[in-house]
Design a protein around this motif. Structure first.
Motif, PDB file in Angstrom:
ATOM      1  N   ASP A 159       0.868  -1.178   0.000  1.00 38.61           N
ATOM      2  CA  ASP A 159       0.000   0.000   0.000  1.00 38.61           C
ATOM      3  C   ASP A 159       0.904   1.228   0.000  1.00 38.61           C
ATOM      4  N   ILE A 160       0.937   1.948  -1.121  1.00 37.29           N
ATOM      5  CA  ILE A 160       1.806   3.107  -1.267  1.00 37.29           C
ATOM      6  C   ILE A 160       0.935   4.302  -1.616  1.00 37.29           C
ATOM      7  N   GLY A 161       1.025   5.375  -0.834  1.00 37.66           N
ATOM      8  CA  GLY A 161       0.205   6.540  -1.103  1.00 37.66           C
ATOM      9  C   GLY A 161       0.731   7.787  -0.437  1.00 37.66           C
ATOM     10  N   LEU A 162       0.184   8.929  -0.847  1.00 36.23           N
ATOM     11  CA  LEU A 162       0.601  10.231  -0.349  1.00 36.23           C
ATOM     12  C   LEU A 162      -0.564  10.871   0.398  1.00 36.23           C
ATOM     13  N   THR A 163      -0.334  11.259   1.655  1.00 32.39           N
ATOM     14  CA  THR A 163      -1.356  11.914   2.465  1.00 32.39           C
ATOM     15  C   THR A 163      -0.750  13.140   3.137  1.00 32.39           C
ATOM     16  N   ASP A 164      -1.256  14.316   2.781  1.00 31.47           N
ATOM     17  CA  ASP A 164      -0.775  15.560   3.380  1.00 31.47           C
ATOM     18  C   ASP A 164       0.750  15.697   3.296  1.00 31.47           C
ATOM     19  N   GLY A 165       1.288  15.338   2.136  1.00 34.55           N
ATOM     20  CA  GLY A 165       2.717  15.492   1.901  1.00 34.55           C
ATOM     21  C   GLY A 165       3.583  14.378   2.443  1.00 34.55           C
ATOM     22  N   VAL A 166       2.985  13.392   3.114  1.00 32.02           N
ATOM     23  CA  VAL A 166       3.751  12.293   3.703  1.00 32.02           C
ATOM     24  C   VAL A 166       3.526  11.019   2.889  1.00 32.02           C
ATOM     25  N   MET A 167       4.608  10.430   2.365  1.00 25.98           N
ATOM     26  CA  MET A 167       4.526   9.148   1.676  1.00 25.98           C
ATOM     27  C   MET A 167       4.463   8.050   2.718  1.00 25.98           C
ATOM     28  N   GLN A 168       3.520   7.143   2.508  1.00 23.96           N
ATOM     29  CA  GLN A 168       3.356   6.021   3.425  1.00 23.96           C
ATOM     30  C   GLN A 168       3.418   4.719   2.646  1.00 23.96           C
ATOM     31  N   ILE A 169       4.204   3.792   3.147  1.00 20.39           N
ATOM     32  CA  ILE A 169       4.380   2.481   2.521  1.00 20.39           C
ATOM     33  C   ILE A 169       4.107   1.430   3.583  1.00 20.39           C
ATOM     34  N   SER A 170       3.156   0.553   3.316  1.00 20.56           N
ATOM     35  CA  SER A 170       2.828  -0.472   4.295  1.00 20.56           C
ATOM     36  C   SER A 170       2.475  -1.771   3.589  1.00 20.56           C
ATOM     37  N   GLY A 171       2.469  -2.846   4.347  1.00 16.19           N
ATOM     38  CA  GLY A 171       2.161  -4.157   3.786  1.00 16.19           C
ATOM     39  C   GLY A 171       3.040  -5.216   4.411  1.00 16.19           C
ATOM     40  N   ALA A 172       3.308  -6.255   3.630  1.00 17.66           N
ATOM     41  CA  ALA A 172       4.142  -7.359   4.124  1.00 17.66           C
ATOM     42  C   ALA A 172       4.875  -7.991   2.954  1.00 17.66           C
ATOM     43  N   LEU A 173       6.116  -8.373   3.178  1.00 16.11           N
ATOM     44  CA  LEU A 173       6.919  -9.071   2.185  1.00 16.11           C
ATOM     45  C   LEU A 173       7.316 -10.431   2.744  1.00 16.11           C
ATOM     46  N   ASP A 174       7.168 -11.455   1.924  1.00 15.21           N
ATOM     47  CA  ASP A 174       7.523 -12.804   2.340  1.00 15.21           C
ATOM     48  C   ASP A 174       9.022 -13.016   2.160  1.00 15.21           C
ATOM     49  N   SER A 175       9.715 -13.295   3.251  1.00 21.96           N
ATOM     50  CA  SER A 175      11.160 -13.613   3.228  1.00 21.96           C
ATOM     51  C   SER A 175      12.008 -12.467   2.680  1.00 21.96           C
ATOM     52  N   SER A 176      11.548 -11.240   2.857  1.00 25.13           N
ATOM     53  CA  SER A 176      12.309 -10.081   2.398  1.00 25.13           C
ATOM     54  C   SER A 176      12.090  -8.921   3.359  1.00 25.13           C
ATOM     55  N   THR A 177      13.014  -7.969   3.297  1.00 24.83           N
ATOM     56  CA  THR A 177      12.859  -6.712   4.016  1.00 24.83           C
ATOM     57  C   THR A 177      13.095  -5.573   3.037  1.00 24.83           C
ATOM     58  N   VAL A 178      12.680  -4.370   3.407  1.00 23.04           N
ATOM     59  CA  VAL A 178      12.952  -3.209   2.567  1.00 23.04           C
ATOM     60  C   VAL A 178      14.374  -2.738   2.836  1.00 23.04           C
ATOM     61  N   ASP A 179      15.177  -2.662   1.780  1.00 21.23           N
ATOM     62  CA  ASP A 179      16.553  -2.208   1.909  1.00 21.23           C
ATOM     63  C   ASP A 179      16.611  -0.680   1.916  1.00 21.23           C
ATOM     64  N   HIS A 180      15.938  -0.055   0.952  1.00 22.59           N
ATOM     65  CA  HIS A 180      15.856   1.401   0.896  1.00 22.59           C
ATOM     66  C   HIS A 180      14.729   1.802  -0.049  1.00 22.59           C
ATOM     67  N   VAL A 181      14.421   3.062  -0.047  1.00 23.76           N
ATOM     68  CA  VAL A 181      13.424   3.612  -0.965  1.00 23.76           C
ATOM     69  C   VAL A 181      14.120   4.651  -1.834  1.00 23.76           C
ATOM     70  N   ALA A 182      14.035   4.491  -3.147  1.00 25.15           N
ATOM     71  CA  ALA A 182      14.673   5.425  -4.080  1.00 25.15           C
ATOM     72  C   ALA A 182      13.602   6.310  -4.715  1.00 25.15           C
ATOM     73  N   ILE A 183      13.957   7.546  -5.008  1.00 21.58           N
ATOM     74  CA  ILE A 183      13.036   8.473  -5.657  1.00 21.58           C
ATOM     75  C   ILE A 183      13.680   8.965  -6.955  1.00 21.58           C
TER      76      ILE A 183
END
Length: 291
Positions: A159-183
């Motif tokens: 779930d990726i979205g923008l609310t009042d200028g804040v990017m929010q990323i949520s959910g679940a990954l199987d056997s993985s983690t988030v390393d970084h977010v690139a723009i």
């Protein structure tokens, strides 16, 4: 043949090729961007990764609600625009008519097995990417022209979205983690941009302008790179159990009008291999308002 039957046929061909190389099948995505792109290609009689409004594939994909990572294949069969018009007007002889079933089979074969000289195996690698989970397929044809678009997705239901200028990323990954977010940054799409790029055989993901990293322990700081901004997230929860909850201020990465594409880079816990698990494009207008 009905549209849905052609799409199922195209999906079977893709999954047959993936099975040949020991890969899991991809599911059919409901995202409309591939069909919209195929209609655009058919209308202009011009094979292109750019929409005629200047959008790249991931921009259109986001506009139609997609939050996965998307890679596009485009293929056509038939006559050039001028010849097509002559065929329709019956002023050009020997206009061979399109059989959509065999044409789709031929295009799939070309992308899989004759792609090196044309496109350095870009289409083939897209089809055989092991991180692909879904594909949306756009098909438009008549007697003298067929456009086929495949939008392959790494769709991990983030779930990726923008609310009042804040990017929010949520959910679940199987056997993985988030390393970084690139723009990544692209200039604002326009018909002129399409005209300048429509004949290019590939497209880039834009210019890297920022990387969002997880907060460090108190007293520790990141060294700022020279060619992009390194920003620290407001919140960062990404663990081996798969849970993800990340937020950051998008405005800190914005420096002007254009399209900012947020790319979620995951790391497999067993192999340390990184891959793009999701993306989301945000359009910033001259008032720094997003859509």
């Amino acid at each position: 043949m009905p549209q849905d039957e052609l799409v199922r046929h195209a999906l079977e061909l893709i999954n047959d090729d993936r099975a040949t190389f020991g890969l899991e099948p991809v599911k059919l995505s409901s995202n409309a961007a591939a069909q919209v792109h195929a209609e655009d290609v058919f209308r202009n009689k011009q094979i292109s990764h750019w929409m005629s409004n200047g959008e790249k594939p991931y921009m259109t994909y986001s506009r139609y609600g997609g939050t996965g990572s998307v890679g596009q294949n485009v293929a056509i069969a038939g006559f050039s625009k001028t010849q097509y018009e002559q065929c329709v007007q019956n002023t050009l002889y020997d206009c061979e008519k399109i059989d959509p079933v065999t044409t789709i089979q031929e295009l799939q074969y070309e992308m899989m097995y004759n792609d090196k000289e044309c496109c350095d195996d870009g289409h083939r690698n897209n089809i055989l990417n092991k991180h692909r989970t879904e594909v949306s397929i756009g098909i438009v044809y008549d007697e003298y022209y067929l456009a086929l678009v495949q939008n392959f997705e790494n769709n991990y239901d983030l779930d990726i979205g923008l609310t009042d200028g804040v990017m929010q990323i949520s959910g679940a990954l199987d056997s993985s983690t988030v390393d970084h977010v690139a723009i990544y940054y692209d200039i604002t799409p326009s018909p002129d941009l399409y005209e300048r790029n429509k004949q290019m055989l590939s497209y880039s993901g834009g210019e890297l302008v920022a990387v969002i990293a997880k907060p460090l322990a108190p007293g520790f700081f990141y060294e700022q790179p020279d060619d992009y901004r390194l920003l620290v997230a407001r919140e960062w929860d990404s663990n081996v159990n798969g849970s993800i909850d990340i937020s950051f201020d998008l405005a800190r990465a914005v420096y002007g009008d254009g399209v900012y594409t947020i790319s979620v880079i995951a790391k497999a816990t067993e192999s340390d291999e990184t891959f793009e698990a999701g993306s989301y494009s945000v359009v910033i207008d001259s008032g720094l308002q997003s859509q």
